[in-house]
Design a protein around this motif. Structure first.
Motif, PDB file in Angstrom:
ATOM      1  N   CYS A  12       0.835  -1.189   0.000  1.00 47.44           N
ATOM      2  CA  CYS A  12       0.000   0.000   0.000  1.00 47.44           C
ATOM      3  C   CYS A  12       0.872   1.241   0.000  1.00 47.44           C
ATOM      4  O   CYS A  12       2.074   1.181   0.286  1.00 47.44           O
ATOM      5  CB  CYS A  12      -0.971   0.010   1.177  1.00 47.44           C
ATOM      6  N   ALA A  13       0.252   2.378  -0.330  1.00 50.34           N
ATOM      7  CA  ALA A  13       1.004   3.622  -0.441  1.00 50.34           C
ATOM      8  C   ALA A  13       0.132   4.806  -0.056  1.00 50.34           C
ATOM      9  O   ALA A  13      -1.089   4.786  -0.250  1.00 50.34           O
ATOM     10  CB  ALA A  13       1.528   3.801  -1.862  1.00 50.34           C
ATOM     11  N   LEU A  14       0.776   5.837   0.474  1.00 48.43           N
ATOM     12  CA  LEU A  14       0.143   7.114   0.793  1.00 48.43           C
ATOM     13  C   LEU A  14       0.714   8.184  -0.126  1.00 48.43           C
ATOM     14  O   LEU A  14       1.934   8.262  -0.323  1.00 48.43           O
ATOM     15  CB  LEU A  14       0.422   7.505   2.246  1.00 48.43           C
ATOM     16  N   ASN A  15      -0.168   9.009  -0.701  1.00 51.02           N
ATOM     17  CA  ASN A  15       0.278  10.113  -1.537  1.00 51.02           C
ATOM     18  C   ASN A  15       0.912  11.216  -0.695  1.00 51.02           C
ATOM     19  O   ASN A  15       0.442  11.527   0.401  1.00 51.02           O
ATOM     20  CB  ASN A  15      -0.905  10.721  -2.289  1.00 51.02           C
ATOM     21  N   VAL A  16       1.975  11.813  -1.221  1.00 45.31           N
ATOM     22  CA  VAL A  16       2.607  12.996  -0.638  1.00 45.31           C
ATOM     23  C   VAL A  16       2.641  14.040  -1.749  1.00 45.31           C
ATOM     24  O   VAL A  16       3.389  13.899  -2.720  1.00 45.31           O
ATOM     25  CB  VAL A  16       4.028  12.708  -0.132  1.00 45.31           C
ATOM     26  N   LEU A  17       1.806  15.091  -1.640  1.00 42.40           N
ATOM     27  CA  LEU A  17       1.640  16.042  -2.734  1.00 42.40           C
ATOM     28  C   LEU A  17       1.790  17.479  -2.233  1.00 42.40           C
ATOM     29  O   LEU A  17       1.159  17.876  -1.259  1.00 42.40           O
ATOM     30  CB  LEU A  17       0.260  15.876  -3.369  1.00 42.40           C
ATOM     31  N   ALA A  18       2.631  18.241  -2.914  1.00 39.83           N
ATOM     32  CA  ALA A  18       2.743  19.686  -2.696  1.00 39.83           C
ATOM     33  C   ALA A  18       2.481  20.357  -4.036  1.00 39.83           C
ATOM     34  O   ALA A  18       3.156  20.063  -5.031  1.00 39.83           O
ATOM     35  CB  ALA A  18       4.129  20.047  -2.169  1.00 39.83           C
ATOM     36  N   LEU A  19       1.490  21.257  -4.061  1.00 38.31           N
ATOM     37  CA  LEU A  19       1.079  21.857  -5.337  1.00 38.31           C
ATOM     38  C   LEU A  19       0.499  23.237  -5.084  1.00 38.31           C
ATOM     39  O   LEU A  19      -0.198  23.458  -4.083  1.00 38.31           O
ATOM     40  CB  LEU A  19       0.018  20.964  -5.999  1.00 38.31           C
ATOM     41  N   ALA A  56      -0.366  -2.845  -5.727  1.00 35.80           N
ATOM     42  CA  ALA A  56      -0.572  -2.289  -4.392  1.00 35.80           C
ATOM     43  C   ALA A  56      -1.805  -1.387  -4.369  1.00 35.80           C
ATOM     44  O   ALA A  56      -2.474  -1.184  -5.387  1.00 35.80           O
ATOM     45  CB  ALA A  56       0.664  -1.509  -3.959  1.00 35.80           C
ATOM     46  N   LEU A  57      -2.080  -0.828  -3.207  1.00 41.72           N
ATOM     47  CA  LEU A  57      -3.252   0.009  -2.996  1.00 41.72           C
ATOM     48  C   LEU A  57      -2.840   1.421  -2.602  1.00 41.72           C
ATOM     49  O   LEU A  57      -1.893   1.604  -1.832  1.00 41.72           O
ATOM     50  CB  LEU A  57      -4.121  -0.556  -1.862  1.00 41.72           C
ATOM     51  N   ILE A  58      -3.555   2.429  -3.111  1.00 43.16           N
ATOM     52  CA  ILE A  58      -3.460   3.778  -2.569  1.00 43.16           C
ATOM     53  C   ILE A  58      -4.444   3.863  -1.411  1.00 43.16           C
ATOM     54  O   ILE A  58      -5.631   3.604  -1.576  1.00 43.16           O
ATOM     55  CB  ILE A  58      -3.808   4.834  -3.630  1.00 43.16           C
ATOM     56  N   VAL A  59      -3.964   4.245  -0.224  1.00 41.27           N
ATOM     57  CA  VAL A  59      -4.829   4.208   0.956  1.00 41.27           C
ATOM     58  C   VAL A  59      -4.966   5.576   1.633  1.00 41.27           C
ATOM     59  O   VAL A  59      -5.446   5.670   2.760  1.00 41.27           O
ATOM     60  CB  VAL A  59      -4.326   3.158   1.971  1.00 41.27           C
ATOM     61  N   GLY A  60      -4.569   6.646   0.950  1.00 44.31           N
ATOM     62  CA  GLY A  60      -4.702   7.975   1.524  1.00 44.31           C
ATOM     63  C   GLY A  60      -3.511   8.837   1.183  1.00 44.31           C
ATOM     64  O   GLY A  60      -2.827   8.618   0.182  1.00 44.31           O
ATOM     65  N   GLY A  61      -3.261   9.842   2.021  1.00 48.65           N
ATOM     66  CA  GLY A  61      -2.121  10.709   1.791  1.00 48.65           C
ATOM     67  C   GLY A  61      -2.306  12.077   2.397  1.00 48.65           C
ATOM     68  O   GLY A  61      -3.200  12.303   3.217  1.00 48.65           O
ATOM     69  N   HIS A  62      -1.468  13.001   1.947  1.00 45.24           N
ATOM     70  CA  HIS A  62      -1.515  14.364   2.492  1.00 45.24           C
ATOM     71  C   HIS A  62      -1.059  15.325   1.408  1.00 45.24           C
ATOM     72  O   HIS A  62      -0.180  15.007   0.597  1.00 45.24           O
ATOM     73  CB  HIS A  62      -0.600  14.490   3.716  1.00 45.24           C
ATOM     74  N   SER A  63      -1.659  16.522   1.393  1.00 43.60           N
ATOM     75  CA  SER A  63      -1.276  17.537   0.421  1.00 43.60           C
ATOM     76  C   SER A  63      -1.106  18.880   1.108  1.00 43.60           C
ATOM     77  O   SER A  63      -1.729  19.147   2.148  1.00 43.60           O
ATOM     78  CB  SER A  63      -2.334  17.649  -0.690  1.00 43.60           C
ATOM     79  N   VAL A  64      -0.253  19.740   0.523  1.00 41.95           N
ATOM     80  CA  VAL A  64      -0.058  21.096   1.028  1.00 41.95           C
ATOM     81  C   VAL A  64       0.001  22.057  -0.154  1.00 41.95           C
ATOM     82  O   VAL A  64       0.352  21.668  -1.277  1.00 41.95           O
ATOM     83  CB  VAL A  64       1.240  21.228   1.867  1.00 41.95           C
ATOM     84  N   ASP A  65      -0.340  23.309   0.113  1.00 43.62           N
ATOM     85  CA  ASP A  65      -0.232  24.370  -0.884  1.00 43.62           C
ATOM     86  C   ASP A  65       1.220  24.835  -0.924  1.00 43.62           C
ATOM     87  O   ASP A  65       1.765  25.288   0.087  1.00 43.62           O
ATOM     88  CB  ASP A  65      -1.171  25.512  -0.495  1.00 43.62           C
TER      89      ASP A  65
END
Length: 324
Positions: A74-81, A106-115
């Protein structure tokens, strides 16, 4: 700086690999049969297309798990945009990442993003492996055959593309390679029983191979003619069209790469190739000679092409790299 951080944890005895080594991921024993492999990686865009950026960044993060001989779970997204870019860009980046994770099984199971004004994307990945089948960057022995599973030159072509020295068609093979998972290499490693492996990313072939050699107290002889390069990469190196990071890697590598009989210009150009920073590069694998053909056949079956046999491991108390 982090020395002693884990000593008070009740899980300390189950930490099989942590930040003290240069291995590709941390490994925590969950039972006698299962160990969790944990990693996080993210990067800034090397390409203009948001989907390709997402897929490349995800493949790059998943590579750490594959390099350990593990299976991503599984994996969690880490996004800055930058929010000003809008939802469509974010959606395409995440879609590219999701497709890579799906291809990995695998599975995407969530994550976090920031501006953030500078785009960044990657994954925190968990995989599993049997505790006795972990593939580390330590364990190469003299006589081992060295294989590389993807061509070199991503950094050279990327730098040239950014300034218009190569067009999109010339850059396309590097983009396709960066998008490709290292799953075939991981499967071939498990089938053939390799001694050591690591992926080739930001420290170039020289940097990551040196980590393997130093951990194993051995050296390596590289067959220059056997090194796989993207079309145009050598000419760009000779023309000094190199990413900035190449120069710091060359300085780092200078003490452990022997110049031998090469003249200064030839050595400098070769160094720029093996110190070229790769994004989502291939695996470098140390295989016992009697299992080399097994690795070749398994990789070719999985990937549809043969791996490059780039050299051999040798006795060397100084852990040096040299060219044959």
């Amino acid at each position: 700086m982090l020395a002693g951080a884990n000593t008070a944890s009740p899980f300390a005895d189950d930490l099989l690999l942590g930040f003290e080594t240069s291995d590709d991921a941390a490994v925590l024993r969950m039972s006698d049969e299962v160990a969790a492999v944990l990693t996080v990686d993210f990067l800034t865009p090397l390409v203009d297309d948001p989907y390709d950026f997402g897929r490349i960044a995800a493949a790059n993060a998943l590579s750490d798990v594959f390099a350990m001989g593990a299976v991503p779970v599984c994996a969690l997204n880490v996004l800055a945009l930058d929010c000003a870019l809008g939802n469509d860009v974010a959606r395409e980046v995440l879609r590219g990442g999701a497709d890579a994770v799906r291809e990995a099984g695998a599975l995407i199971v969530g994550g976090h993003s920031v501006d953030d004004p500078e785009p960044k994307y990657g994954l925190c990945v968990m995989g599993t492996v049997h505790p006795k089948r972990i593939v580390r960057n330590e364990g190469a022995v003299p006589g081992d055959v060295l294989f590389l599973t993807k061509p070199l030159g991503v950094g050279l072509l990327s730098a040239a593309y950014k300034i218009g020295e190569v067009d999109a068609d010339a850059f396309a093979p590097a983009v396709a390679s960066m998008r490709e998972l290292n799953r075939a290499g991981a499967a071939a490693m498990l089938e053939s029983g390799v001694h050591a492996a690591t992926d080739v990313t930001g420290f170039g072939l020289a940097g990551h191979l040196h980590e393997m050699l130093a951990a194993s107290s051995v050296g390596a002889v590289l067959d220059w003619e056997a090194l796989p390069l993207f079309a145009g990469a050598w000419d760009l190196s000779c023309a000094y069209c190199r990413p900035n990071r190449t120069f710091s890697i060359m300085d780092f590598a200078a003490p452990f790469v022997r110049q031998g009989a090469l003249d200064d210009e030839e050595f400098d150009n070769r160094m720029a190739v093996i110190c070229d920073p790769q994004t989502s590069g291939g695996l470098i694998v140390a295989v016992p000679p009697e299992r080399a053909e097994t690795f070749e056949r398994a990789f070719e079956r999985e990937a549809g092409r043969a791996p490059a046999r780039i050299g051999r491991v040798v006795k060397d108390a100084e852990c040096k790299i040299e060219f044959s």
